[in-house]
Scaffold this motif. Structure first.
Motif, PDB file in Angstrom:
ATOM      1  N   TYR A 111       0.788  -1.127  -0.247  1.00  0.00           N
ATOM      2  CA  TYR A 111       0.147   0.058  -0.142  1.00  0.00           C
ATOM      3  C   TYR A 111       0.828   1.179   0.065  1.00  0.00           C
ATOM      4  O   TYR A 111       0.598   2.191  -0.860  1.00  0.00           O
ATOM      5  CB  TYR A 111      -0.859   0.187   1.232  1.00  0.00           C
ATOM      6  CG  TYR A 111      -1.679   1.124   1.293  1.00  0.00           C
ATOM      7  CD1 TYR A 111      -2.946   1.421   0.796  1.00  0.00           C
ATOM      8  CD2 TYR A 111      -1.145   2.165   2.151  1.00  0.00           C
ATOM      9  CE1 TYR A 111      -3.698   2.668   0.931  1.00  0.00           C
ATOM     10  CE2 TYR A 111      -1.963   3.568   2.202  1.00  0.00           C
ATOM     11  CZ  TYR A 111      -3.357   3.698   1.785  1.00  0.00           C
ATOM     12  OH  TYR A 111      -3.989   4.794   1.684  1.00  0.00           O
ATOM     13  N   GLN A 112       1.920   1.171   0.850  1.00  0.00           N
ATOM     14  CA  GLN A 112       2.780   2.450   0.847  1.00  0.00           C
ATOM     15  C   GLN A 112       3.511   2.634  -0.273  1.00  0.00           C
ATOM     16  O   GLN A 112       3.820   3.718  -0.610  1.00  0.00           O
ATOM     17  CB  GLN A 112       3.891   2.262   2.171  1.00  0.00           C
ATOM     18  CG  GLN A 112       4.778   3.362   2.486  1.00  0.00           C
ATOM     19  CD  GLN A 112       3.901   4.660   2.692  1.00  0.00           C
ATOM     20  OE1 GLN A 112       2.883   4.620   3.580  1.00  0.00           O
ATOM     21  NE2 GLN A 112       4.129   5.570   2.162  1.00  0.00           N
ATOM     22  N   GLU A 113       3.989   1.626  -0.692  1.00  0.00           N
ATOM     23  CA  GLU A 113       4.837   1.712  -2.032  1.00  0.00           C
ATOM     24  C   GLU A 113       4.107   2.147  -3.419  1.00  0.00           C
ATOM     25  O   GLU A 113       4.626   3.054  -4.099  1.00  0.00           O
ATOM     26  CB  GLU A 113       5.615   0.432  -2.500  1.00  0.00           C
ATOM     27  CG  GLU A 113       6.590   0.117  -1.225  1.00  0.00           C
ATOM     28  CD  GLU A 113       7.696   1.420  -1.252  1.00  0.00           C
ATOM     29  OE1 GLU A 113       8.687   1.183  -2.198  1.00  0.00           O
ATOM     30  OE2 GLU A 113       7.777   2.129  -0.330  1.00  0.00           O
ATOM     31  N   SER A 114       2.740   1.684  -3.634  1.00  0.00           N
ATOM     32  CA  SER A 114       2.396   1.781  -4.790  1.00  0.00           C
ATOM     33  C   SER A 114       0.847   2.043  -5.011  1.00  0.00           C
ATOM     34  O   SER A 114       0.419   2.491  -6.047  1.00  0.00           O
ATOM     35  CB  SER A 114       2.470   0.340  -5.759  1.00  0.00           C
ATOM     36  OG  SER A 114       1.620  -0.508  -5.171  1.00  0.00           O
ATOM     37  N   SER A 115       0.341   2.062  -3.558  1.00  0.00           N
ATOM     38  CA  SER A 115      -1.193   2.207  -3.633  1.00  0.00           C
ATOM     39  C   SER A 115      -2.002   1.511  -4.288  1.00  0.00           C
ATOM     40  O   SER A 115      -3.043   1.226  -4.868  1.00  0.00           O
ATOM     41  CB  SER A 115      -1.714   3.498  -3.978  1.00  0.00           C
ATOM     42  OG  SER A 115      -1.183   4.518  -3.072  1.00  0.00           O
ATOM     43  N   PHE A 116      -1.205  -0.088  -4.531  1.00  0.00           N
ATOM     44  CA  PHE A 116      -1.880  -1.281  -5.129  1.00  0.00           C
ATOM     45  C   PHE A 116      -2.209  -0.847  -6.682  1.00  0.00           C
ATOM     46  O   PHE A 116      -2.929  -1.393  -7.336  1.00  0.00           O
ATOM     47  CB  PHE A 116      -3.166  -1.656  -4.787  1.00  0.00           C
ATOM     48  CG  PHE A 116      -3.129  -2.147  -3.196  1.00  0.00           C
ATOM     49  CD1 PHE A 116      -2.214  -3.257  -2.886  1.00  0.00           C
ATOM     50  CD2 PHE A 116      -3.664  -1.280  -2.065  1.00  0.00           C
ATOM     51  CE1 PHE A 116      -2.239  -3.585  -1.259  1.00  0.00           C
ATOM     52  CE2 PHE A 116      -3.445  -1.641  -0.798  1.00  0.00           C
ATOM     53  CZ  PHE A 116      -2.647  -2.861  -0.508  1.00  0.00           C
TER      54      PHE A 116
END
Length: 211
Positions: A69-74
Protein backbone atom coordinates in the motif's frame (compact mmCIF):
# COMPACT_ATOMS: atom_id res chain seq x y z
CA UNK A 1 -4.34 2.27 -53.98
CA UNK A 2 -7.02 2.43 -51.27
CA UNK A 3 -6.62 -1.30 -50.62
CA UNK A 4 -2.86 -0.88 -50.15
CA UNK A 5 -3.44 1.90 -47.62
CA UNK A 6 -5.94 -0.26 -45.74
CA UNK A 7 -3.51 -3.17 -45.68
CA UNK A 8 -0.78 -0.85 -44.43
CA UNK A 9 -2.81 0.40 -41.48
CA UNK A 10 -4.44 -2.91 -40.54
CA UNK A 11 -1.49 -4.17 -38.41
CA UNK A 12 -1.29 -0.79 -36.69
CA UNK A 13 -5.00 -0.85 -35.90
CA UNK A 14 -4.71 -4.37 -34.49
CA UNK A 15 -1.75 -3.35 -32.32
CA UNK A 16 -3.60 -0.32 -30.95
CA UNK A 17 -6.72 -2.40 -30.26
CA UNK A 18 -4.67 -5.08 -28.52
CA UNK A 19 -2.92 -2.50 -26.35
CA UNK A 20 -6.27 -1.00 -25.39
CA UNK A 21 -7.65 -4.42 -24.49
CA UNK A 22 -4.62 -5.22 -22.34
CA UNK A 23 -4.90 -1.88 -20.55
CA UNK A 24 -8.59 -2.53 -19.95
CA UNK A 25 -7.74 -5.93 -18.42
CA UNK A 26 -5.30 -4.44 -15.87
CA UNK A 27 -6.50 -4.99 -12.31
CA UNK A 28 -7.66 -1.66 -10.87
CA UNK A 29 -6.60 -0.58 -7.37
CA UNK A 30 -9.11 -1.45 -4.61
CA UNK A 31 -11.87 1.07 -4.00
CA UNK A 32 -11.11 1.13 -0.26
CA UNK A 33 -7.45 0.47 0.47
CA UNK A 34 -7.80 1.24 4.18
CA UNK A 35 -9.77 -1.98 4.86
CA UNK A 36 -8.05 -5.26 4.06
CA UNK A 37 -11.36 -7.15 4.16
CA UNK A 38 -12.78 -4.93 1.43
CA UNK A 39 -9.55 -5.21 -0.56
CA UNK A 40 -9.76 -9.01 -0.55
CA UNK A 41 -13.53 -9.04 -1.08
CA UNK A 42 -12.98 -7.01 -4.25
CA UNK A 43 -9.91 -9.00 -5.36
CA UNK A 44 -10.38 -12.40 -3.74
CA UNK A 45 -7.51 -13.89 -5.73
CA UNK A 46 -5.23 -11.43 -3.94
CA UNK A 47 -6.10 -13.08 -0.63
CA UNK A 48 -5.12 -16.50 -1.93
CA UNK A 49 -1.85 -15.07 -3.30
CA UNK A 50 -1.12 -13.43 0.08
CA UNK A 51 -1.95 -16.66 1.91
CA UNK A 52 0.50 -18.57 -0.29
CA UNK A 53 3.20 -16.02 0.59
CA UNK A 54 2.41 -16.49 4.29
CA UNK A 55 2.75 -20.27 3.97
CA UNK A 56 5.87 -20.08 1.79
CA UNK A 57 7.89 -17.38 3.55
CA UNK A 58 6.31 -17.35 7.02
CA UNK A 59 5.28 -13.73 6.57
CA UNK A 60 1.98 -12.54 8.12
CA UNK A 61 -0.38 -11.25 5.44
CA UNK A 62 -0.82 -7.78 6.92
CA UNK A 63 2.89 -6.89 6.69
CA UNK A 64 3.48 -7.22 2.92
CA UNK A 65 0.04 -5.76 2.24
CA UNK A 66 0.85 -2.65 4.26
CA UNK A 67 4.24 -2.30 2.57
CA UNK A 68 2.61 -2.63 -0.85
CA UNK A 69 0.00 0.00 0.00
CA UNK A 70 2.75 2.41 0.98
CA UNK A 71 4.85 1.73 -2.10
CA UNK A 72 2.27 1.77 -4.89
CA UNK A 73 -1.25 2.20 -3.48
CA UNK A 74 -1.87 -1.15 -5.23
CA UNK A 75 -1.27 0.28 -8.71
CA UNK A 76 0.19 -2.37 -11.00
CA UNK A 77 2.28 0.04 -13.09
CA UNK A 78 3.37 2.52 -10.42
CA UNK A 79 6.66 4.35 -11.06
CA UNK A 80 8.65 7.04 -9.23
CA UNK A 81 7.80 10.56 -10.43
CA UNK A 82 9.65 11.99 -13.41
CA UNK A 83 12.46 14.45 -12.61
CA UNK A 84 12.56 17.76 -14.47
CA UNK A 85 15.44 20.09 -15.30
CA UNK A 86 14.48 23.79 -15.18
CA UNK A 87 10.94 22.66 -14.53
CA UNK A 88 10.14 21.51 -18.05
CA UNK A 89 12.91 19.23 -19.40
CA UNK A 90 12.46 15.58 -18.31
CA UNK A 91 15.67 13.73 -17.45
CA UNK A 92 14.55 10.40 -16.05
CA UNK A 93 12.97 8.96 -12.94
CA UNK A 94 14.51 8.86 -9.49
CA UNK A 95 15.05 5.09 -9.64
CA UNK A 96 14.20 1.91 -11.57
CA UNK A 97 11.44 1.02 -9.08
CA UNK A 98 8.32 -0.31 -10.76
CA UNK A 99 5.06 -2.12 -10.17
CA UNK A 100 3.01 -3.12 -7.14
CA UNK A 101 6.06 -3.59 -4.94
CA UNK A 102 8.15 -0.73 -6.39
CA UNK A 103 11.03 -3.19 -6.60
CA UNK A 104 14.19 -1.81 -8.14
CA UNK A 105 15.59 -3.72 -11.10
CA UNK A 106 18.75 -4.88 -9.30
CA UNK A 107 16.85 -6.21 -6.28
CA UNK A 108 14.16 -7.78 -8.46
CA UNK A 109 16.81 -9.60 -10.47
CA UNK A 110 18.30 -10.90 -7.22
CA UNK A 111 14.87 -12.17 -6.16
CA UNK A 112 14.23 -13.81 -9.53
CA UNK A 113 17.50 -15.71 -9.27
CA UNK A 114 17.30 -16.70 -5.59
CA UNK A 115 13.60 -17.64 -5.65
CA UNK A 116 13.87 -19.35 -9.04
CA UNK A 117 11.02 -17.29 -10.51
CA UNK A 118 12.36 -16.36 -13.93
CA UNK A 119 8.86 -15.81 -15.30
CA UNK A 120 7.90 -13.29 -12.59
CA UNK A 121 6.71 -9.78 -13.46
CA UNK A 122 6.68 -6.67 -11.29
CA UNK A 123 3.22 -5.65 -12.52
CA UNK A 124 1.68 -8.98 -11.49
CA UNK A 125 0.21 -8.96 -7.98
CA UNK A 126 1.07 -12.58 -7.18
CA UNK A 127 4.71 -12.08 -8.16
CA UNK A 128 5.00 -8.71 -6.43
CA UNK A 129 3.70 -9.92 -3.08
CA UNK A 130 5.92 -12.99 -3.32
CA UNK A 131 8.85 -10.61 -3.83
CA UNK A 132 7.93 -8.71 -0.65
CA UNK A 133 7.64 -12.02 1.22
CA UNK A 134 11.11 -12.99 0.03
CA UNK A 135 12.48 -9.59 1.07
CA UNK A 136 10.91 -9.77 4.54
CA UNK A 137 12.27 -13.28 5.03
CA UNK A 138 15.75 -12.16 3.99
CA UNK A 139 15.57 -9.12 6.29
CA UNK A 140 15.05 -11.50 9.18
CA UNK A 141 17.94 -13.72 8.13
CA UNK A 142 20.40 -10.88 7.48
CA UNK A 143 19.39 -8.31 10.12
CA UNK A 144 17.43 -10.32 12.68
CA UNK A 145 14.23 -8.31 12.13
CA UNK A 146 11.00 -10.07 13.08
CA UNK A 147 8.69 -10.82 10.17
CA UNK A 148 5.89 -9.33 12.28
CA UNK A 149 7.71 -6.02 12.83
CA UNK A 150 6.29 -3.91 9.98
CA UNK A 151 8.15 -0.82 11.21
CA UNK A 152 11.66 -2.29 11.00
CA UNK A 153 10.78 -4.36 7.94
CA UNK A 154 9.80 -1.22 6.05
CA UNK A 155 13.05 0.49 7.02
CA UNK A 156 14.90 -2.52 5.57
CA UNK A 157 12.71 -2.39 2.49
CA UNK A 158 13.42 1.27 1.86
CA UNK A 159 17.08 1.48 2.85
CA UNK A 160 18.21 -1.99 1.84
CA UNK A 161 19.79 -4.52 4.18
CA UNK A 162 23.14 -2.73 4.26
CA UNK A 163 21.59 0.68 4.81
CA UNK A 164 19.45 -0.59 7.67
CA UNK A 165 22.46 -2.25 9.29
CA UNK A 166 24.37 1.05 9.08
CA UNK A 167 21.41 2.93 10.57
CA UNK A 168 21.02 5.25 7.57
CA UNK A 169 17.38 5.88 8.50
CA UNK A 170 18.38 7.70 11.71
CA UNK A 171 19.09 10.80 9.63
CA UNK A 172 15.77 10.62 7.79
CA UNK A 173 12.95 11.78 10.04
CA UNK A 174 10.46 11.59 7.17
CA UNK A 175 11.30 7.93 6.60
CA UNK A 176 10.89 7.06 10.26
CA UNK A 177 7.46 8.72 10.17
CA UNK A 178 6.53 6.75 7.06
CA UNK A 179 7.66 3.49 8.67
CA UNK A 180 5.45 4.27 11.65
CA UNK A 181 2.48 4.73 9.31
CA UNK A 182 3.26 1.39 7.65
CA UNK A 183 3.35 -0.25 11.08
CA UNK A 184 0.08 1.38 12.15
CA UNK A 185 -1.63 0.30 8.92
CA UNK A 186 -0.29 -3.24 9.28
CA UNK A 187 -1.76 -3.48 12.78
CA UNK A 188 -5.13 -2.20 11.49
CA UNK A 189 -5.01 -4.72 8.63
CA UNK A 190 -4.22 -7.54 11.10
CA UNK A 191 -7.20 -6.61 13.29
CA UNK A 192 -9.53 -6.35 10.30
CA UNK A 193 -8.40 -9.66 8.83
CA UNK A 194 -9.37 -11.52 12.00
CA UNK A 195 -12.98 -10.63 11.29
CA UNK A 196 -13.15 -11.80 7.67
CA UNK A 197 -10.49 -14.42 7.02
CA UNK A 198 -12.75 -17.40 7.66
CA UNK A 199 -15.07 -16.16 4.92
CA UNK A 200 -12.13 -15.49 2.58
CA UNK A 201 -10.96 -19.09 2.98
CA UNK A 202 -14.26 -20.44 1.69
CA UNK A 203 -14.51 -21.44 -1.93
CA UNK A 204 -16.90 -20.09 -4.57
CA UNK A 205 -19.21 -23.11 -4.25
CA UNK A 206 -19.78 -22.49 -0.56
CA UNK A 207 -20.42 -18.81 -1.23
CA UNK A 208 -22.85 -19.68 -4.01
CA UNK A 209 -25.11 -21.66 -1.70
CA UNK A 210 -24.47 -20.14 1.71
CA UNK A 211 -22.91 -16.70 1.07
Amino acid sequence: MMRKVQNLYKPLAIAVLSAGMLAGCATPPPKNSSDICQIFAEHRDWYHAAARVRDKWGVPIHVPMSIMYQESSFKHNAKPPMRWFLGFIPYGRASSAYGYSQAKTVTWDEYVKEADRFWASRDNFDDAIDFIGWFVDKSQRLNGVSKWDAYAQYLNYHEGWGGYKRGSYHKKAWLVSTAKRVDSRAKAYASQLKGCEEDLKRGWLWRLFFG
